[in-house]
Structure formats: C-alpha cells, structure tokens
Design an enzyme around this catalytic site. Structure first.
Site, PDB file in Angstrom:
ATOM      1  N   VAL A  59     -16.411  27.553 -38.411  1.00 16.02           N
ATOM      2  CA  VAL A  59     -17.445  26.704 -38.877  1.00 16.02           C
ATOM      3  C   VAL A  59     -18.624  27.147 -38.500  1.00 16.02           C
ATOM      4  CG1 VAL A  59     -18.454  24.330 -38.506  1.00 16.02           C
ATOM      5  CG2 VAL A  59     -16.011  24.764 -38.553  1.00 16.02           C
ATOM      6  N   CYS A  60     -18.898  27.885 -37.350  1.00 23.25           N
ATOM      7  CA  CYS A  60     -20.238  28.375 -37.220  1.00 23.25           C
ATOM      8  C   CYS A  60     -20.784  29.468 -38.052  1.00 23.25           C
ATOM      9  CB  CYS A  60     -20.052  29.112 -35.788  1.00 23.25           C
ATOM     10  SG  CYS A  60     -19.747  27.812 -34.396  1.00 23.25           S
ATOM     11  N   SER A  61     -19.741  30.592 -38.285  1.00 27.05           N
ATOM     12  CA  SER A  61     -20.106  31.483 -39.308  1.00 27.05           C
ATOM     13  C   SER A  61     -20.118  31.110 -40.945  1.00 27.05           C
ATOM     14  CB  SER A  61     -19.044  32.522 -39.187  1.00 27.05           C
ATOM     15  OG  SER A  61     -19.134  33.332 -37.926  1.00 27.05           O
TER      16      SER A  61
END
Length: 167
Positions: A59-61
């Site tokens: 989700v972060c990337s």
C-alpha cells in the site's frame, strides 16, 4: 499521548535522515545519516508529515507515497513548505526508497523513526514496533491536523487528497 489539532509539536524529536546528493543519486549509492531535528526544522514551516508501516511495502509503495509525489505541487500551492514521509526503517532503506521513487533534492524527505521511538511516544506504533499509517500537519510548530488510519492497510485519512482538503 496521541497528538491532536491544537497541540504543539513535541520538543526533542529527532529522526535519522540521509540528505539527497547529486553524487549519490543512484539507488545503490550510500550516503551518511544525520540527525534531523524535527522539532527545530518544523518550528517555522508548514509541514505535512505522513507515516506508514514500512518502505517498499504494497500500500505504501503503490499508493501512499506516489500520491504525495503527484500532489506535491498542489500541496505547495496550499502553503506547505515541507513534505516528509516517516517509517521505522533505517535511514539507508528510507534513502533508497526515495531514490526508487525518483525523488530528488528535498522535495519530500524520507525520514527514519529509529525503533519507532517518536511514533511509540504518541501511541501510533504497533506491538511489532512498526509505525502506524498516520499524518500530522504542522503549522509553525502547532498541529493543525492529526489522523491515524483505523487499520494498517487503510488509506483514507492520511492520503494526500484528504490532507489537501484539510489545508
């Protein structure tokens, strides 16, 4: 102690950071970590500090960081002086992640919260020591918006589009 709008950004907050350098712009290049005195640096600026569970995670990337990169001009137009992303990963990993995302200069700072010390101090780290997904908007040392996502993979309150609506 979690932070909320109206609170002062805490004193004595230091993160680990490797400043971007032209001669070390390759992802495999290694810089030297410095102590980044966030309390001092955030005192006279409008700052969006968003935190996430870890560098190079799904989700972060795929969503969180790319949206901030894309929305940086809109954030600047709303008076934001500095955008910074924070995770428990060490400064070397955070620096490589910034390079992997094509971030140069100090457009977005990729900061390390060693051992999630700051995030733990505000109650926004999990039992494994990872930072929760959250955002703080700081204006001249005062918190004007603070939100923590309800779940690790949630991305609503801390996304750039939502933060823009709070400015």
């Amino acid at each position: 102690m979690s932070l909320k709008a109206g609170d002062s950004f805490p004193e004595g907050v230091t993160f680990s950071y490797i400043p971007w350098a032209e001669d070390a712009s390759e992802i495999t290049s290694c810089g030297i970590p410095i102590n980044y005195n966030a309390s001092k640096e955030f005192a006279n600026k409008k700052v969006v500090l968003f935190a996430l569970p870890g560098a190079f995670t799904p989700v972060c990337s795929a969503n969180h960081v790319p949206e901030y990169i894309q929305k940086l001009p809109e954030l600047r137009a709303k008076g934001v002086d500095q955008v910074a992303v924070l995770a428990y990963n060490d400064a070397y990993v955070m620096s490589a992640w910034g390079k992997a995302n094509g971030v140069t200069g100090d457009d977005i700072l990729f900061l390390s919260d060693p051992e999630a010390k700051f995030s733990k101090s505000i109650g926004w780290a999990d039992e494994e020591g990872r930072t929760y997904r959250y955002v703080l908007v700081i204006d001249n040392g005062k918190i004007i918006y603070a939100a923590k996502e309800a779940a690790k993979n949630s991305l609503e309150l801390s996304r750039a589009d939502h933060v823009l609506k709070q400015l």
